[in-house]
Design a protein around this motif. Structure first.
Motif, PDB file in Angstrom:
ATOM      1  N   GLU A 184       0.724  -0.991  -0.085  1.00  0.00           N
ATOM      2  CA  GLU A 184       0.054  -0.093   0.039  1.00  0.00           C
ATOM      3  C   GLU A 184       0.835   1.438  -0.115  1.00  0.00           C
ATOM      4  OE1 GLU A 184      -3.530   2.159   2.755  1.00  0.00           O
ATOM      5  OE2 GLU A 184      -3.021  -0.027   3.017  1.00  0.00           O
ATOM      6  N   ARG A 185       2.053   1.183   0.736  1.00  0.00           N
ATOM      7  CA  ARG A 185       2.781   2.332   1.005  1.00  0.00           C
ATOM      8  C   ARG A 185       3.525   2.864  -0.456  1.00  0.00           C
ATOM      9  NH1 ARG A 185       8.514   1.116   3.511  1.00  0.00           N
ATOM     10  NH2 ARG A 185       8.336  -0.881   2.870  1.00  0.00           N
ATOM     11  N   HIS A 186       3.991   1.445  -1.143  1.00  0.00           N
ATOM     12  CA  HIS A 186       4.361   1.783  -2.397  1.00  0.00           C
ATOM     13  C   HIS A 186       3.582   2.229  -3.659  1.00  0.00           C
ATOM     14  CE1 HIS A 186       8.008   0.091  -0.939  1.00  0.00           C
ATOM     15  NE2 HIS A 186       7.535  -0.964  -0.509  1.00  0.00           N
ATOM     16  N   GLN A 187       2.311   1.849  -3.523  1.00  0.00           N
ATOM     17  CA  GLN A 187       1.169   2.208  -4.469  1.00  0.00           C
ATOM     18  C   GLN A 187       1.068   3.593  -4.329  1.00  0.00           C
ATOM     19  OE1 GLN A 187      -0.160   0.184  -7.100  1.00  0.00           O
ATOM     20  NE2 GLN A 187      -0.517   2.391  -7.531  1.00  0.00           N
ATOM     21  N   ASN A 188       0.859   4.006  -3.064  1.00  0.00           N
ATOM     22  CA  ASN A 188       0.470   5.382  -2.644  1.00  0.00           C
ATOM     23  C   ASN A 188       1.672   6.427  -3.170  1.00  0.00           C
ATOM     24  OD1 ASN A 188      -1.838   4.729  -1.142  1.00  0.00           O
ATOM     25  ND2 ASN A 188      -0.765   4.763   0.802  1.00  0.00           N
ATOM     26  N   ARG A 189       2.554   5.967  -3.121  1.00  0.00           N
ATOM     27  CA  ARG A 189       3.840   6.762  -3.696  1.00  0.00           C
ATOM     28  C   ARG A 189       4.010   6.813  -5.168  1.00  0.00           C
ATOM     29  NH1 ARG A 189       7.938   4.047   0.593  1.00  0.00           N
ATOM     30  NH2 ARG A 189       7.168   5.020   2.392  1.00  0.00           N
ATOM     31  N   ILE A 190       3.489   5.887  -5.724  1.00  0.00           N
ATOM     32  CA  ILE A 190       3.421   5.650  -7.291  1.00  0.00           C
ATOM     33  C   ILE A 190       2.029   6.415  -7.769  1.00  0.00           C
ATOM     34  CG2 ILE A 190       2.689   4.350  -9.178  1.00  0.00           C
ATOM     35  CD1 ILE A 190       4.299   1.891  -7.713  1.00  0.00           C
ATOM     36  N   ASN A 191       1.322   6.407  -7.111  1.00  0.00           N
ATOM     37  CA  ASN A 191       0.031   7.313  -7.420  1.00  0.00           C
ATOM     38  C   ASN A 191       0.189   8.724  -7.327  1.00  0.00           C
ATOM     39  OD1 ASN A 191      -1.777   5.056  -7.645  1.00  0.00           O
ATOM     40  ND2 ASN A 191      -2.696   5.200  -5.602  1.00  0.00           N
ATOM     41  N   LYS A 192       1.046   9.029  -6.399  1.00  0.00           N
ATOM     42  CA  LYS A 192       1.551  10.574  -6.134  1.00  0.00           C
ATOM     43  C   LYS A 192       2.667  10.960  -7.263  1.00  0.00           C
ATOM     44  CE  LYS A 192       1.127  11.065  -1.152  1.00  0.00           C
ATOM     45  NZ  LYS A 192       1.734  11.749  -0.072  1.00  0.00           N
ATOM     46  N   VAL A 193       3.234  10.211  -7.799  1.00  0.00           N
ATOM     47  CA  VAL A 193       4.169  10.612  -8.935  1.00  0.00           C
ATOM     48  C   VAL A 193       3.139  10.614 -10.054  1.00  0.00           C
ATOM     49  CG1 VAL A 193       5.891   9.493 -10.454  1.00  0.00           C
ATOM     50  CG2 VAL A 193       6.084   9.499  -7.817  1.00  0.00           C
ATOM     51  N   MET A 194       2.347   9.740 -10.400  1.00  0.00           N
ATOM     52  CA  MET A 194       1.353   9.559 -11.591  1.00  0.00           C
ATOM     53  C   MET A 194       0.445  11.066 -11.652  1.00  0.00           C
ATOM     54  SD  MET A 194       2.707   7.235 -12.958  1.00  0.00           S
ATOM     55  CE  MET A 194       1.647   6.932 -14.515  1.00  0.00           C
ATOM     56  N   ALA A 195       0.306  11.353 -10.186  1.00  0.00           N
ATOM     57  CA  ALA A 195      -0.780  12.586 -10.192  1.00  0.00           C
ATOM     58  C   ALA A 195      -0.009  13.959 -10.442  1.00  0.00           C
ATOM     59  CB  ALA A 195      -1.222  12.791  -8.717  1.00  0.00           C
ATOM     60  N   LEU A 196       1.314  14.047 -10.231  1.00  0.00           N
ATOM     61  CA  LEU A 196       2.170  15.107 -10.761  1.00  0.00           C
ATOM     62  C   LEU A 196       2.551  14.871 -12.245  1.00  0.00           C
ATOM     63  CD1 LEU A 196       5.580  14.543  -8.516  1.00  0.00           C
ATOM     64  CD2 LEU A 196       4.138  16.346  -8.585  1.00  0.00           C
ATOM     65  N   GLU A 197       2.464  13.819 -12.882  1.00  0.00           N
ATOM     66  CA  GLU A 197       2.247  13.566 -14.494  1.00  0.00           C
ATOM     67  C   GLU A 197       0.789  14.440 -14.959  1.00  0.00           C
ATOM     68  OE1 GLU A 197       1.880   9.836 -16.881  1.00  0.00           O
ATOM     69  OE2 GLU A 197       3.990  10.041 -16.102  1.00  0.00           O
ATOM     70  N   ASP A 198      -0.149  13.870 -14.387  1.00  0.00           N
ATOM     71  CA  ASP A 198      -1.606  14.169 -14.766  1.00  0.00           C
ATOM     72  C   ASP A 198      -1.584  15.869 -14.470  1.00  0.00           C
ATOM     73  OD1 ASP A 198      -2.221  11.871 -15.297  1.00  0.00           O
ATOM     74  OD2 ASP A 198      -3.431  11.563 -13.157  1.00  0.00           O
ATOM     75  N   ARG A 199      -1.115  16.587 -13.560  1.00  0.00           N
ATOM     76  CA  ARG A 199      -1.125  17.958 -13.321  1.00  0.00           C
ATOM     77  C   ARG A 199      -0.223  18.526 -14.260  1.00  0.00           C
ATOM     78  NH1 ARG A 199      -0.951  16.784  -7.781  1.00  0.00           N
ATOM     79  NH2 ARG A 199       1.254  17.245  -7.528  1.00  0.00           N
ATOM     80  N   GLN A 200       0.981  18.013 -14.779  1.00  0.00           N
ATOM     81  CA  GLN A 200       1.786  18.613 -15.728  1.00  0.00           C
ATOM     82  C   GLN A 200       0.965  18.829 -17.086  1.00  0.00           C
ATOM     83  OE1 GLN A 200       4.753  20.231 -15.520  1.00  0.00           O
ATOM     84  NE2 GLN A 200       4.492  20.057 -13.253  1.00  0.00           N
ATOM     85  N   ALA A 201       0.245  17.561 -17.525  1.00  0.00           N
ATOM     86  CA  ALA A 201      -0.460  17.419 -18.753  1.00  0.00           C
ATOM     87  C   ALA A 201      -1.423  18.500 -18.713  1.00  0.00           C
ATOM     88  CB  ALA A 201      -1.217  16.048 -18.675  1.00  0.00           C
TER      89      ALA A 201
END
Length: 152
Positions: A132-149
């Motif tokens: 769960e902790r790893h998935q949460n971190r990946i989700n945060k990274v992917m959210a950064l990508e979404d914001r940049q888009a």
């Protein structure tokens, strides 16, 4: 597993060493090049590999240049790609378990074919931990990508 692989002029020999090993392990390979020592630009090989992975045409991607640095930078510009530059076995395992990387970058001028083959094998065979902790971190990274888009 279907794996897309690409290299520039400084990484094609290592790519040519890895491809037969992957096929021997039963993987389907999409080789986008290059296959010569003539100077080429690494983004021209990173982009198609990453587009195949991001688009679902390949499950994973492997990129090789002289150091792996240029390839990893180019790869991580593609939405949906989590590329790690790896030159040791511990990192190969950790980047799959913790970061669920879908693209591996390596440098031919940094490591030899024996170690590269071991790294690829570990990276291919190691599953994401599903922690769960790893998935949460990946989700945060992917959210950064979404914001940049949304706000380039």
């Amino acid at each position: 597993m279907k794996i897309a692989i690409g290299a520039d002029h400084a990484g094609y020999r290592l790519k040519d060493d890895i491809v037969p090993m992957l096929r021997q392990l039963g993987h389907e390979i999409i080789d986008v090049g290059c296959s010569c020592a003539d100077s080429v630009d690494y983004p021209d090989y990173a982009v198609p590999v990453c587009q195949m992975v991001a688009g679902g045409e390949a499950e994973r991607g492997i990129l090789i240049c002289g150091t792996g640095i240029g390839m990893s930078i180019a790869a991580n510009k593609t939405p949906g790609i989590r590329c790690a530059l790896v030159h040791d076995l511990f990192s190969a395992k950790a980047t799959r378990e913790h970061n669920d990387t879908n693209v591996l970058a390596m440098g031919e001028r940094v490591i030899g074919p024996g170690l590269a083959e071991e790294i690829v094998k570990v990276w291919i065979e190691t599953p994401f931990s599903q922690g769960e902790r790893h998935q949460n971190r990946i989700n945060k990274v992917m959210a950064l990508e979404d914001r940049q888009a949304l706000h380039p």
